[in-house]
Design a protein around this motif. Structure first.
Motif, PDB file in Angstrom:
ATOM      1  N   THR A   1       0.832  -1.208   0.000  1.00 54.40           N
ATOM      2  CA  THR A   1       0.000   0.000   0.000  1.00 54.40           C
ATOM      3  C   THR A   1       0.863   1.254   0.000  1.00 54.40           C
ATOM      4  O   THR A   1       0.620   2.209  -0.752  1.00 54.40           O
TER       5      THR A   1
ATOM      6  N   ARG B   1       2.457   6.638  -6.954  1.00 55.34           N
ATOM      7  CA  ARG B   1       1.416   7.497  -7.533  1.00 55.34           C
ATOM      8  C   ARG B   1       1.730   8.972  -7.284  1.00 55.34           C
ATOM      9  O   ARG B   1       1.527   9.819  -8.170  1.00 55.34           O
TER      10      ARG B   1
ATOM     11  N   GLN C   1       1.250   3.955  -3.123  1.00 53.89           N
ATOM     12  CA  GLN C   1       0.894   5.362  -2.877  1.00 53.89           C
ATOM     13  C   GLN C   1       2.070   6.281  -3.213  1.00 53.89           C
ATOM     14  O   GLN C   1       1.887   7.335  -3.829  1.00 53.89           O
TER      15      GLN C   1
END
Length: 212
Positions: free
Chosen positions: A135, A142, A139
């Motif tokens: 995760t 991105r 993130q």
């Protein structure tokens, strides 16, 4: 005092005819022109002579005044055009400098993060990321992509010294026609056309002689 035989002249009595005559003479005396009157009189136009309506008090004709006004207008127009061109050039420089400052700031902030991204890549090579680590990694990737940081470098890319750093040549490969990236040791990153870090690669060369 009078001489003998000379008739005595008596002063006119108040209100007499002689006194009235003297006062009338004083009132009919010609008034002496004051300073400047003669000059003004000499400037007067002779009676019956036409006045030139196209000439003003400064001696300029209407044509001269119009030409002067047109010349002044042309000069002011040229000044405005020059000021507008200078302003546009200034605005372009400010916009260019602002973009350069923004790009430099982004570069300075993201360059150290490439090392963190390298760690994530090595972890993926050993095993798929799981749970919280996956995760966080997704993130982070991105976010940096949204800021313009782009990853490049893959096996099979033609070697380009402007974006690749060759760590080693590992021989020849009959399957390639040009020097080619065979192994990607570290991915490269760029922001737009600006290389943040060159990709570190191992390369192979095409055969130097005829192949069987």
């Amino acid at each position: 005092m009078t001489t003998e035989g000379e008739p005595t002249r008596s002063a006119p009595h108040p209100g007499s005819f002689g006194e009235a005559a003297a006062e009338m003479a004083n009132e009919t005396e010609v008034e002496t022109p004051r300073n400047g009157d003669s000059a003004r009189n000499s400037d007067m136009v002779e009676e019956g002579s036409p006045i030139d309506a196209t000439t003003d008090t400064d001696g300029l004709t209407e044509h001269d005044e119009l030409s002067a006004a047109r010349t002044a207008l042309a000069e002011r127009t040229a000044d405005l055009q020059r000021l507008q061109a200078e302003y546009l050039n200034y605005k372009r420089r400010v916009d260019r400098d602002r973009e350069l400052i923004r790009e430099n700031s982004t570069y300075a902030a993201l360059a150290p993060i490439t090392e963190v991204l390298d760690t994530i890549d090595r972890a993926r090579e050993h095993a798929p990321l799981e749970d919280g680590l996956k995760t966080v990694a997704d993130q982070l990737e991105r976010i940096v992509a949204g800021l313009g940081l782009a990853k490049f470098g893959a096996p099979g890319d033609a070697f380009d010294p402007t974006i690749h750093e060759a760590l080693s040549h590992i021989g020849e490969d009959a399957d390639v026609e040009v020097t080619t990236c065979k192994v990607i040791a570290k991915a490269g990153y760029r922001i737009g056309d600006r290389v943040v870090r060159a990709a570190q690669v191992l390369v192979v060369d095409p055969p130097s002689g005829p192949t069987a």
